[in-house]
Write a protein that holds these residues in place. Structure first.
Motif: not given
Length: 71
Positions: A56-71
């Motif tokens: 599963q992906v946590s919300k904080p990690l999803l935010n990091k991934i999203s930022s790294a992808l430019g979203y």
């Protein structure tokens, strides 16, 4: 002789796991698992497990991934 009519039943599938969308976005941008994990500051193995639905992906990690992808 007429062919019998074929009826296929395709069960409805729900929303895809978030990892599917992460992988698609990463691949669309030409980013490797290793590079995305490095930018988001977590392990490539964990990202791989998220993309395949093993973790599963946590919300904080999803935010990091999203930022790294430019979203």
């Amino acid at each position: 002789m007429a062919r019998p009519e074929v009826s296929l039943h395709i069960p409805e599938i729900g929303p895809l796991p978030v990892g599917v969308y992460i992988r698609a976005a990463r691949r669309d941008q030409g980013i490797s698992i290793k590079n995305l994990a490095s930018v988001a500051k977590f392990s490539p193995g964990h990202l791989s497990h998220i993309e395949t639905g093993s973790d599963q992906v946590s919300k904080p990690l999803l935010n990091k991934i999203s930022s790294a992808l430019g979203y």
